[in-house]
Design a protein around this motif. Structure first.
Motif, PDB file in Angstrom:
ATOM      1  N   VAL A 148       6.265  22.488  -1.278  1.00  9.36           N
ATOM      2  CA  VAL A 148       7.271  23.271  -0.581  1.00  9.36           C
ATOM      3  C   VAL A 148       8.166  22.339   0.232  1.00  9.36           C
ATOM      4  O   VAL A 148       7.699  21.358   0.812  1.00  9.36           O
ATOM      5  CB  VAL A 148       6.606  24.321   0.345  1.00  9.36           C
ATOM      6  CG1 VAL A 148       5.742  23.659   1.406  1.00  9.36           C
ATOM      7  CG2 VAL A 148       7.641  25.219   0.988  1.00  9.36           C
ATOM      8  N   ASP A 149       9.448  22.640   0.239  1.00  8.03           N
ATOM      9  CA  ASP A 149      10.417  21.895   1.044  1.00  8.03           C
ATOM     10  C   ASP A 149      10.812  22.783   2.216  1.00  8.03           C
ATOM     11  O   ASP A 149      11.600  23.725   2.058  1.00  8.03           O
ATOM     12  CB  ASP A 149      11.638  21.536   0.193  1.00  8.03           C
ATOM     13  CG  ASP A 149      12.587  20.587   0.912  1.00  8.03           C
ATOM     14  OD1 ASP A 149      12.521  20.500   2.153  1.00  8.03           O
ATOM     15  OD2 ASP A 149      13.416  19.943   0.229  1.00  8.03           O
ATOM     16  N   THR A 150      10.265  22.489   3.364  1.00  9.37           N
ATOM     17  CA  THR A 150      10.506  23.360   4.519  1.00  9.37           C
ATOM     18  C   THR A 150      11.962  23.341   4.965  1.00  9.37           C
ATOM     19  O   THR A 150      12.407  24.251   5.658  1.00  9.37           O
ATOM     20  CB  THR A 150       9.615  22.953   5.704  1.00  9.37           C
ATOM     21  OG1 THR A 150       9.942  21.627   6.124  1.00  9.37           O
ATOM     22  CG2 THR A 150       8.148  23.019   5.324  1.00  9.37           C
TER      23      THR A 150
ATOM     24  N   GLY B 213       2.175  27.900  10.806  1.00  8.17           N
ATOM     25  CA  GLY B 213       1.867  29.105  10.048  1.00  8.17           C
ATOM     26  C   GLY B 213       2.025  28.952   8.552  1.00  8.17           C
ATOM     27  O   GLY B 213       1.726  29.899   7.804  1.00  8.17           O
ATOM     28  N   TRP B 214       2.448  27.753   8.076  1.00  2.00           N
ATOM     29  CA  TRP B 214       2.614  27.580   6.630  1.00  2.00           C
ATOM     30  C   TRP B 214       1.268  27.679   5.923  1.00  2.00           C
ATOM     31  O   TRP B 214       0.239  27.193   6.386  1.00  2.00           O
ATOM     32  CB  TRP B 214       3.221  26.214   6.301  1.00  2.00           C
ATOM     33  CG  TRP B 214       3.277  25.996   4.806  1.00  2.00           C
ATOM     34  CD1 TRP B 214       4.276  26.359   3.959  1.00  2.00           C
ATOM     35  CD2 TRP B 214       2.248  25.410   3.995  1.00  2.00           C
ATOM     36  NE1 TRP B 214       3.938  26.043   2.661  1.00  2.00           N
ATOM     37  CE2 TRP B 214       2.698  25.466   2.646  1.00  2.00           C
ATOM     38  CE3 TRP B 214       1.005  24.874   4.264  1.00  2.00           C
ATOM     39  CZ2 TRP B 214       1.940  24.976   1.596  1.00  2.00           C
ATOM     40  CZ3 TRP B 214       0.226  24.382   3.204  1.00  2.00           C
ATOM     41  CH2 TRP B 214       0.708  24.434   1.888  1.00  2.00           C
TER      42      TRP B 214
ATOM     43  N   ILE C 222       8.908  24.524  -4.379  1.00  2.00           N
ATOM     44  CA  ILE C 222       9.461  23.777  -5.517  1.00  2.00           C
ATOM     45  C   ILE C 222       8.610  24.000  -6.761  1.00  2.00           C
ATOM     46  O   ILE C 222       9.122  24.293  -7.847  1.00  2.00           O
ATOM     47  CB  ILE C 222       9.528  22.271  -5.197  1.00  2.00           C
ATOM     48  CG1 ILE C 222      10.279  22.040  -3.880  1.00  2.00           C
ATOM     49  CG2 ILE C 222      10.204  21.523  -6.352  1.00  2.00           C
ATOM     50  CD1 ILE C 222      11.683  22.589  -3.860  1.00  2.00           C
ATOM     51  N   THR C 223       7.302  23.852  -6.627  1.00  2.00           N
ATOM     52  CA  THR C 223       6.373  24.148  -7.718  1.00  2.00           C
ATOM     53  C   THR C 223       5.121  24.779  -7.126  1.00  2.00           C
ATOM     54  O   THR C 223       4.762  24.518  -5.979  1.00  2.00           O
ATOM     55  CB  THR C 223       5.948  22.887  -8.516  1.00  2.00           C
ATOM     56  OG1 THR C 223       5.285  21.983  -7.642  1.00  2.00           O
ATOM     57  CG2 THR C 223       7.143  22.215  -9.160  1.00  2.00           C
TER      58      THR C 223
ATOM     59  N   ALA D  62      -7.146  18.707 -12.757  1.00  2.00           N
ATOM     60  CA  ALA D  62      -6.534  19.509 -11.697  1.00  2.00           C
ATOM     61  C   ALA D  62      -6.201  18.608 -10.508  1.00  2.00           C
ATOM     62  O   ALA D  62      -7.048  17.850 -10.045  1.00  2.00           O
ATOM     63  CB  ALA D  62      -7.475  20.622 -11.261  1.00  2.00           C
ATOM     64  N   LYS D  63      -4.981  18.713 -10.008  1.00  2.32           N
ATOM     65  CA  LYS D  63      -4.581  17.889  -8.864  1.00  2.32           C
ATOM     66  C   LYS D  63      -5.043  18.488  -7.539  1.00  2.32           C
ATOM     67  O   LYS D  63      -5.320  17.763  -6.593  1.00  2.32           O
ATOM     68  CB  LYS D  63      -3.068  17.711  -8.857  1.00  2.32           C
ATOM     69  CG  LYS D  63      -2.534  16.938 -10.046  1.00  2.32           C
ATOM     70  CD  LYS D  63      -1.012  16.830 -10.000  1.00  2.32           C
ATOM     71  CE  LYS D  63      -0.475  16.093 -11.211  1.00  2.32           C
ATOM     72  NZ  LYS D  63       1.018  16.032 -11.208  1.00  2.32           N
ATOM     73  N   ALA D  64      -5.064  19.817  -7.457  1.00  2.00           N
ATOM     74  CA  ALA D  64      -5.528  20.510  -6.245  1.00  2.00           C
ATOM     75  C   ALA D  64      -4.899  19.907  -4.990  1.00  2.00           C
ATOM     76  O   ALA D  64      -5.584  19.622  -4.000  1.00  2.00           O
ATOM     77  CB  ALA D  64      -7.049  20.466  -6.162  1.00  2.00           C
ATOM     78  N   THR D  65      -3.596  19.743  -5.040  1.00  4.39           N
ATOM     79  CA  THR D  65      -2.865  19.067  -3.961  1.00  4.39           C
ATOM     80  C   THR D  65      -1.678  19.904  -3.520  1.00  4.39           C
ATOM     81  O   THR D  65      -0.888  20.369  -4.351  1.00  4.39           O
ATOM     82  CB  THR D  65      -2.374  17.682  -4.428  1.00  4.39           C
ATOM     83  OG1 THR D  65      -3.501  16.881  -4.792  1.00  4.39           O
ATOM     84  CG2 THR D  65      -1.594  16.982  -3.335  1.00  4.39           C
ATOM     85  N   ASP D  66      -1.551  20.094  -2.216  1.00  2.89           N
ATOM     86  CA  ASP D  66      -0.374  20.753  -1.642  1.00  2.89           C
ATOM     87  C   ASP D  66       0.468  19.710  -0.923  1.00  2.89           C
ATOM     88  O   ASP D  66      -0.063  18.831  -0.216  1.00  2.89           O
ATOM     89  CB  ASP D  66      -0.782  21.849  -0.652  1.00  2.89           C
ATOM     90  CG  ASP D  66      -1.507  23.005  -1.326  1.00  2.89           C
ATOM     91  OD1 ASP D  66      -1.239  23.237  -2.525  1.00  2.89           O
ATOM     92  OD2 ASP D  66      -2.316  23.671  -0.668  1.00  2.89           O
TER      93      ASP D  66
END
Length: 867
Positions: A260-262, A374-375, A250-251, A360-364
């Motif tokens: 990410v939208d799996t 495996g992502w 997504i971003t 910085a958000k530094a967030t996944d």
């Protein structure tokens, strides 16, 4: 052991595949050998082109960067090179082979255009998108893909990922250059229908960069450019026939991380129907294939512990501050919700320490519902030791840290009897790896990650020893040069690629801008390549002649703002340039030193008229420096460790009487400061060398072994696994330093490793490129043994020494075709290849341990130093 060639290298390229040199110079490194005094008398080269062998024999002892023997190569051409060396004793090595292939040398050979999705919202993060094209080939032959992007791309063929690079094509001065990659895709291509695709993110090209942050510095349209060729014929290129679609990401931003939208992940996306792409035309920057190695996944680190914080959060401790990302190793597809991974370098009072990240958000974020095993992120990276994970159960087996950096060949190692100093050296190595991600950056975690020129100028001698940096730094210096000349009125920017910081224009800055001369010189000393000097010659002359603002005396204009001895530990946290040393003394000291280096470079390049001019210029500014800053007795007007260290190290003090006075004053200041460091970016690379070179080796070791703040070992005692930006980035009570400039992975102060290599270990170049090495270990402090190894352009040099009572036992290894000058007590000789052992009488330094000056009773001399 017989003499053998370990590797044939083409220019400074990692493999020779995808080079841009039509007449590439060849080098061969020899492997370890016990054969004594073996020197090359001649060499033979077999160049195979178009199935035909060309044989050459050259009577020469040269084995580094020898001329290309054949006719110039052309675009796309492949060749095989075999080399063997013949010694003066008549023996020869076995043949060693290297394969090379040229890229596309002419702009018109690029048939495709940049393609993109429709324009996204300009002032927001741009969602990554996929592009693809179905095509047919009648017969699958030799296939190569030429690809690049405005942004970051990941290419696929028939749904399979191409190559092992990540974050391609890296970061560069897009206005002037755009690096492209070449991939051999023969094994992925099939006869019949194929699909070439790419996933494209904004990368550095269009993301938010700098502080407070600005988007779209080079453009607002991430785009992909590629063409696939079979047997030299273009079978598919990026054009209007391609299609695009959004993917599951997504971003994805460099600073803020990836979402990410799996549930949107489709393993057969390349078979779907997309929408027509938009064609953007050709890139503005020149398409180049550089010698710099790509960024790759190079290490994996499993978490050591799961920490439960006071607030109930689960935090993975990987035990090592690193750069890369977290990979999910478990299938969470049956769960709903979102996995959130927050990254930070430290814990503060039991919670994740995110304040140094600034904005910085530094967030996944991983939205569950699809595949997770495996992502890993595709278009971002993080600097972290700790990862706070929420949304799922956390255990040690479900996550792995993937370490990425530019895949430079490791060349130098160091180890000693002192465990804390070994950890310090490890910290230097990890900081270098983490900050050599496409460009040499200042820090990898916060809202910065920029190519600060002063940082690498200070650190280059250490970097060049630890890794083969010739291709990496050589390519980056090209960007420095072009931005200086074409964009910034002959002033080298403080950061390259240039990113606007607080909206201010480029400012002439001593020490930082001096990178244009000092770093090429450091590269020359490490790798012996005069071309690295000649390609930067115009840059260094323009800086000194036109970019640098001067007074009538030739010294720096006092109106020019300077960083000076940046991050002197005495500077206030919010005013890191306000150290003890006069900023203009530091600037002028570097001006004199840089001018002298440019004069040396002119002599090396055979520019005798220019050399004469620069020799005079050097004499003039040296005279003016002495008039401005040095008293008749050798006292400097700025009475600090940095000022005196620079003056002694750079030869700015005139006469033995003045030098003796300066030495005495430096000794006084080191003792007065209780052996704590009081230098910043300007003084730190020089302070221990200045002490050692001026009869104060015992003080250098005492300062090196100091454990209290500020010192090199204070962070080690606090559990650091990388070099900190500040001497006390973490305060003794576990609080993060209140200053905004507070990174826990910042290699500049790690320049101390050059002292470990050259003085403690005893190995340094005596002639450029280690044609001759200097072996001169200088034991001291409580270190009783050390070993250092460097795989030079000629092969491995090594020094291994041990103190055994009153005996110093030294083992020296020299590669075939190399030499070393060995300087030990009672020994001074030049030796050839092979292994030699020395056992000499050693008298310990009776000045150890050095005493403090009389002072407050609260300052106590430690009873002992525990290795």
């Amino acid at each position: 052991m017989s003499v053998s060639i370990a590797e044939v290298q083409v220019e400074h390229h990692e493999s020779g595949f995808g080079i841009s040199h039509t007449a590439p110079r060849l080098s061969w490194r020899f492997g370890p050998s016990t054969v004594k005094d073996w020197t090359q008398a001649s060499y033979e080269v077999v160049v195979t082109r178009n199935g035909k062998d060309e044989q050459y024999k050259v009577d020469s002892a040269e084995s580094v960067l020898v001329p290309w023997p054949s006719k110039p190569l052309s675009s796309r051409e492949s060749a095989t090179v075999k080399v063997r060396a013949i010694g003066k004793d008549g023996t020869s090595t076995d043949w060693k082979e290297a394969k090379l292939e040229l890229g596309l040398l002419e702009e018109e050979q690029w048939k495709g255009d940049l393609i993109s999705c429709p324009r996204r919202q300009v002032d927001e993060p741009k969602r990554p998108f996929r592009v693809w094209k179905e095509f047919k080939v009648d017969k699958a032959g030799r296939a190569g893909l030429y690809a690049t992007a405005h942004g970051i791309y990941e290419a696929t063929l028939n749904g399979k990922r191409i190559g092992d690079q990540v974050l391609a094509p890296g970061w560069q001065s897009y206005k002037h250059y755009l690096a492209y990659q070449i991939y051999d895709v023969t094994d992925l291509l099939v006869s019949g229908t194929n699909v070439l695709g790419a996933y494209v993110g904004e990368g550095w090209y269009a993301t938010r960069l700098g502080r407070p942050g600005e988007r779209n510095l080079w453009g607002d349209r991430p785009a992909f450019l590629g063409q696939l060729e079979v047997d030299g014929n273009v079978v598919v290129k990026t054009d209007s026939s391609w299609v695009w679609a959004d993917g599951p990401v997504i971003t994805s931003e460099i600073y803020d991380g990836e979402t990410v939208d799996t549930r949107l992940d489709d393993e057969t996306w390349w078979k779907a129907k997309g929408s027509p792409v938009e064609v953007l035309g050709k890139p503005k920057g020149k398409l180049v294939s550089r010698d710099a190695p790509p960024v790759r996944r190079l290490l994996e680190v499993k978490p050591k512990e799961v920490i439960t914080t006071k607030s109930g959060k689960k935090v993975l401790d990987f035990g090592q501050n690193l750069v890369g990302w977290v990979r999910i190793d478990k299938d969470f597809s049956g769960k709903e919700g979102t996995i959130t991974i927050r990254h930070a370098e430290v814990m503060e009072h039991g919670e994740l320490g995110v304040r140094p990240l600034r904005t910085a958000k530094a967030t996944d974020e991983i939205i569950l519902g699809g595949r997770t095993k495996g992502w890993e992120p595709k278009f971002t990276f993080h600097g972290f030791r700790y990862a706070e994970v929420s949304g799922v159960d956390v255990d040690l087996d479900s996550f792995t840290a993937v370490v990425v950096y530019s895949d430079m060949r490791r060349t130098g190692t160091f180890h000693s009897s002192h465990s804390a100093i070994n950890q310090l050296h490890s910290n230097v190595v990890w900081s270098m790896m983490g900050n050599f991600v496409s460009v040499p950056t200042d820090c990898p975690q916060r809202d910065e990650r920029l190519g600060w020129t002063g940082d690498i100028q200070a650190f280059a001698p250490t970097a060049n020893f630890l890794f083969d940096t010739a291709g990496f730094l050589g390519g980056w210096l090209n960007d420095v040069d072009v931005e200086q000349r074409l964009d910034h009125n002959n002033i080298p920017p403080e950061v390259v690629p240039k990113v606007t910081m607080n909206k201010r224009p480029v400012r002439p800055m001593a020490i930082w801008a001096d990178v244009v001369a000092l770093t090429p010189w450091d590269l020359y000393e490490a790798f012996g390549d005069e071309h690295l000097l000649s390609q930067q010659w115009e840059s260094m002359c323009l800086w000194l002649d036109k970019g640098l603002p001067r007074r009538s005396t030739g010294l720096w204009d006092h109106r020019a703002v300077q960083y000076g001895d940046w991050l002197d530990p005495r500077a206030p946290p919010q005013l890191p340039a306000h150290g003890l040393t006069d900023t203009h003394l530091a600037a002028d000291a570097y001006l004199v030193w840089t001018t002298g280096i440019v004069a040396k470079i002119a002599h090396v390049l055979g520019k005798e008229a220019e050399a004469k001019r620069w020799d005079k210029n050097y004499a003039d500014v040296l005279r003016e420096f002495r008039l401005e800053y040095v008293s008749a007795n050798g006292r400097l007007v700025s009475d600090t460790q940095t000022a005196i260290a620079l003056a002694l190290r750079f030869g700015l003090i005139e006469g033995e009487k003045q030098r003796e006075h300066s030495r005495e004053r430096l000794e006084y200041l080191v003792r007065w400061d209780a052996f704590k460091i009081s230098t910043g970016f300007a003084g730190t690379p020089n302070i221990l060398h200045a002490l050692a070179d001026n009869g104060l080796l015992h003080l250098a070791y005492r300062m090196l072994q100091e454990k209290d703040d500020p010192s090199w070992l204070y962070p080690v005692g606090m559990g650091a696994t990388t070099i900190w930006e500040r001497w006390n980035s973490m305060l003794p009570d576990g609080s993060i330093n209140p200053g905004q400039m507070t990174s826990f992975n910042h290699y500049a102060l790690g320049a101390v490793a050059s002292f470990l290599h050259a003085v403690v270990g005893g190995l340094s170049p005596l002639e450029p490129g280690y044609r001759t090495a200097l072996v001169q270990p200088q034991p001291g402090g409580t270190i009783t043994s050390a070993k250092v190894r460097y795989d030079s352009p000629y092969g491995p040099y090594a020094v291994d020494w041990t103190l055994n009572g009153e005996q110093l036992e030294v083992k020296v290894e020299v590669p075939p075709n190399g030499k070393a000058k060995v300087v030990l007590p009672g020994v001074e000789e030049t030796i050839g290849s092979g292994t030699r052992e020395y056992n000499v009488k050693w008298e310990g330094d009776k000045r150890w341990p050095p005493k403090l000056l009389p002072g407050p009773s609260s300052i106590q001399m430690p009873d002992e130093y525990v290795p």
